[in-house]
Design a protein around this motif. Structure first.
Motif, PDB file in Angstrom:
ATOM      1  N   ILE A 180     -11.929  -3.091   6.958  1.00 58.06           N
ATOM      2  CA  ILE A 180     -10.942  -2.927   5.892  1.00 58.06           C
ATOM      3  C   ILE A 180      -9.548  -3.288   6.389  1.00 58.06           C
ATOM      4  O   ILE A 180      -8.758  -3.933   5.692  1.00 58.06           O
ATOM      5  N   ASP A 181      -9.243  -2.898   7.622  1.00 60.57           N
ATOM      6  CA  ASP A 181      -7.934  -3.213   8.189  1.00 60.57           C
ATOM      7  C   ASP A 181      -7.729  -4.727   8.276  1.00 60.57           C
ATOM      8  O   ASP A 181      -6.657  -5.243   7.930  1.00 60.57           O
ATOM      9  N   LEU A 182      -8.758  -5.458   8.714  1.00 62.77           N
ATOM     10  CA  LEU A 182      -8.639  -6.893   8.935  1.00 62.77           C
ATOM     11  C   LEU A 182      -8.689  -7.701   7.644  1.00 62.77           C
ATOM     12  O   LEU A 182      -7.943  -8.664   7.478  1.00 62.77           O
ATOM     13  N   LEU A 183      -9.570  -7.314   6.724  1.00 65.51           N
ATOM     14  CA  LEU A 183      -9.807  -8.137   5.533  1.00 65.51           C
ATOM     15  C   LEU A 183      -9.107  -7.637   4.272  1.00 65.51           C
ATOM     16  O   LEU A 183      -9.120  -8.332   3.258  1.00 65.51           O
ATOM     17  N   ALA A 184      -8.518  -6.456   4.351  1.00 53.92           N
ATOM     18  CA  ALA A 184      -7.801  -5.952   3.176  1.00 53.92           C
ATOM     19  C   ALA A 184      -6.320  -5.731   3.455  1.00 53.92           C
ATOM     20  O   ALA A 184      -5.474  -6.081   2.630  1.00 53.92           O
ATOM     21  N   LEU A 185      -5.973  -5.188   4.627  1.00 51.80           N
ATOM     22  CA  LEU A 185      -4.613  -4.706   4.852  1.00 51.80           C
ATOM     23  C   LEU A 185      -3.786  -5.549   5.811  1.00 51.80           C
ATOM     24  O   LEU A 185      -2.592  -5.282   5.983  1.00 51.80           O
ATOM     25  N   ASP A 186      -4.382  -6.542   6.446  1.00 52.74           N
ATOM     26  CA  ASP A 186      -3.678  -7.341   7.454  1.00 52.74           C
ATOM     27  C   ASP A 186      -2.708  -8.322   6.780  1.00 52.74           C
ATOM     28  O   ASP A 186      -3.080  -9.021   5.841  1.00 52.74           O
ATOM     29  N   ASP A 187      -1.475  -8.368   7.279  1.00 48.25           N
ATOM     30  CA  ASP A 187      -0.473  -9.255   6.680  1.00 48.25           C
ATOM     31  C   ASP A 187      -0.439 -10.635   7.327  1.00 48.25           C
ATOM     32  O   ASP A 187       0.342 -11.502   6.925  1.00 48.25           O
ATOM     33  N   LEU A 247      -1.749 -11.166  -1.741  1.00 55.08           N
ATOM     34  CA  LEU A 247      -0.755 -10.576  -2.639  1.00 55.08           C
ATOM     35  C   LEU A 247       0.659 -10.963  -2.212  1.00 55.08           C
ATOM     36  O   LEU A 247       1.539 -11.165  -3.060  1.00 55.08           O
ATOM     37  N   SER A 248       0.872 -11.084  -0.898  1.00 57.84           N
ATOM     38  CA  SER A 248       2.177 -11.545  -0.409  1.00 57.84           C
ATOM     39  C   SER A 248       2.427 -12.978  -0.867  1.00 57.84           C
ATOM     40  O   SER A 248       3.542 -13.333  -1.286  1.00 57.84           O
ATOM     41  N   GLU A 249       1.387 -13.824  -0.789  1.00 54.32           N
ATOM     42  CA  GLU A 249       1.509 -15.214  -1.232  1.00 54.32           C
ATOM     43  C   GLU A 249       1.788 -15.290  -2.732  1.00 54.32           C
ATOM     44  O   GLU A 249       2.647 -16.056  -3.182  1.00 54.32           O
ATOM     45  N   ILE A 250       1.070 -14.488  -3.504  1.00 51.84           N
ATOM     46  CA  ILE A 250       1.285 -14.463  -4.954  1.00 51.84           C
ATOM     47  C   ILE A 250       2.717 -14.033  -5.271  1.00 51.84           C
ATOM     48  O   ILE A 250       3.397 -14.633  -6.111  1.00 51.84           O
ATOM     49  N   ARG A 251       3.166 -13.000  -4.582  1.00 54.91           N
ATOM     50  CA  ARG A 251       4.526 -12.501  -4.814  1.00 54.91           C
ATOM     51  C   ARG A 251       5.567 -13.575  -4.478  1.00 54.91           C
ATOM     52  O   ARG A 251       6.528 -13.786  -5.233  1.00 54.91           O
ATOM     53  N   ASN A 252       5.378 -14.280  -3.353  1.00 49.33           N
ATOM     54  CA  ASN A 252       6.336 -15.313  -2.943  1.00 49.33           C
ATOM     55  C   ASN A 252       6.378 -16.468  -3.939  1.00 49.33           C
ATOM     56  O   ASN A 252       7.457 -16.978  -4.270  1.00 49.33           O
ATOM     57  N   GLN A 253       5.213 -16.903  -4.401  1.00 50.20           N
ATOM     58  CA  GLN A 253       5.173 -18.044  -5.317  1.00 50.20           C
ATOM     59  C   GLN A 253       5.737 -17.692  -6.694  1.00 50.20           C
ATOM     60  O   GLN A 253       6.447 -18.500  -7.306  1.00 50.20           O
ATOM     61  N   ILE A 254       5.419 -16.508  -7.181  1.00 45.67           N
ATOM     62  CA  ILE A 254       5.946 -16.096  -8.487  1.00 45.67           C
ATOM     63  C   ILE A 254       7.464 -15.981  -8.444  1.00 45.67           C
ATOM     64  O   ILE A 254       8.155 -16.316  -9.415  1.00 45.67           O
ATOM     65  N   ALA A 255       7.999 -15.559  -7.299  1.00 41.42           N
ATOM     66  CA  ALA A 255       9.457 -15.423  -7.174  1.00 41.42           C
ATOM     67  C   ALA A 255      10.168 -16.763  -7.295  1.00 41.42           C
ATOM     68  O   ALA A 255      11.369 -16.814  -7.608  1.00 41.42           O
ATOM     69  N   LYS A 256       9.438 -17.882  -7.067  1.00 38.67           N
ATOM     70  CA  LYS A 256      10.045 -19.218  -7.124  1.00 38.67           C
ATOM     71  C   LYS A 256       9.731 -19.952  -8.415  1.00 38.67           C
ATOM     72  O   LYS A 256      10.137 -21.109  -8.582  1.00 38.67           O
TER      73      LYS A 256
END
Length: 353
Positions: free
Chosen positions: A270-277, A287-296
């Motif tokens: 879970i740490d590696l496949l769900a929570l790792d940044d 989710l980080s990628e989605i957030r970055n792209q939507i911001a642009k």
């Protein structure tokens, strides 16, 4: 053959233009020049004996200026977004199918608990591993090609050819008589071809708004499928070997060995496949990628209250960031899958309506 000549009216009278348009037959029969009877066509050029001045409407180099790409039509954005989703959907299915055939080759029977569980999971993806997979796989690649075909003016030729190669490889996939090692090797080759397509998109595609929608589609689909995979194979009731299977499907075997000094357990998976940044297969990374792209995307930086789409992405991203592996339960993973699927509706409502 027959030659169609062209004339033009000038201040000095009519002049015949050099060259023309020819219809060419395969035999001496005059009717054979018809296209319906196998005839062909060709432009006829008259070569000059001396250099000719080049007439062009292209601007001279000293008048160069960089033009804007213009507004991306919502239909084009929609097709690029779904192209990303379909390609990622194909990759997920191929990774699951390869895992099934590798384990079939090891055990020699499909009656093992893990193979049965994986078979049921594949059925929910629309695949029956004991039946021919070529047609189902080709159908999903065709979905991606259909989207790409509608945005050919915004998509590279090499990218289109890579999708065509994928379609041919899917149609040539081995049948049930070659289940096990042979099919697993073919699926491995197929995955490398998908990686070729992804590399073309990543390395060559201009970073315009359309690229962001394609990237959004892939990231959202990967977050959704990984939530589903972990909910199934990182569950306490999953059969023996399920955690190793999840890490394999997540293409993170070597990373797990290097990062953790213990065998796979639910916390490490879970740490590696769900929570790792930093793991590009992890849900949090997507989710980080989605957030970055939507911001642009257009309208995301408008003054006033935060729009619903970026606000919802921020909620999911922050909610996952504060969790520990033991706090992210199977129920939580299933809710996360539903939530990421809901983002697709918000994207469509915001940009494709």
């Amino acid at each position: 053959m027959s030659l169609r000549a062209f004339v033009v009216r000038t201040p000095d009278g009519w002049q015949v233009m050099p060259g023309g348009y020819a219809r060419i037959g395969r035999t001496r029969d005059a009717s054979a020049i018809a296209m319906q009877r196998g005839g062909s066509v060709a432009d006829v050029w008259i070569v000059s004996d001396a250099p000719v001045a080049a007439d062009t409407n292209v601007a001279a180099p000293e008048t160069f200026r960089r033009s804007e790409l213009g507004v991306l039509p919502s239909r084009a954005a929609d097709n690029l977004y779904w192209l990303g989703r379909y390609v990622e959907r194909v990759e997920t299915a191929v990774r699951l199918l390869r895992a099934w055939h590798l384990r079939l080759a090891e055990s020699g029977t499909a009656d093992r608990p893990l193979l049965k569980s994986l078979g049921k999971h594949l059925a929910l993806h629309g695949f029956d591993p004991v039946q021919p997979i070529a047609e189902a796989l080709a159908e999903r690649v065709d979905d991606a090609r259909s989207c790409a075909g509608k945005v050919r003016d915004r998509f590279s030729t090499d990218g289109w050819m890579a999708l065509s190669d994928l379609a041919a490889a899917a149609a040539a996939m081995p049948g049930p008589d070659h289940a096990g090692d042979d099919t697993a090797r073919a699926l491995g080759q197929f995955l490398r071809q998908i990686a070729g397509f992804s590399g073309l998109v990543h390395e060559n595609m201009y970073r315009f708004t359309g690229w962001r929608f394609l990237t959004l589609g892939r990231a959202l689909e990967r977050a959704n499928s990984m939530s589903w995979t972990l909910a199934t194979f990182a569950d306490a009731k999953a059969p023996e070997g399920a955690l190793d299977l999840a890490v394999e499907v997540g293409d993170s075997l070597m990373t797990h060995r290097r990062r953790y000094t213990v065998a796979t357990n639910r916390a490490t998976v879970i740490d590696l496949l769900a929570l790792d940044d930093r793991n590009p297969r992890a849900i949090f990374f997507q989710l980080s990628e989605i957030r970055n792209q939507i911001a642009k995307l257009p309208g995301s930086d408008a003054a006033g209250p935060m729009p619903q789409l970026p606000r919802r992405v921020l909620e999911l991203h922050t909610g996952l960031a504060v969790l520990s592996p033991d706090e992210l339960t199977t129920d939580g993973l299933l809710k996360l899958r539903i939530a990421t699927a809901g983002l697709s509706g918000l994207i469509a409502e915001t940009y494709f309506g």
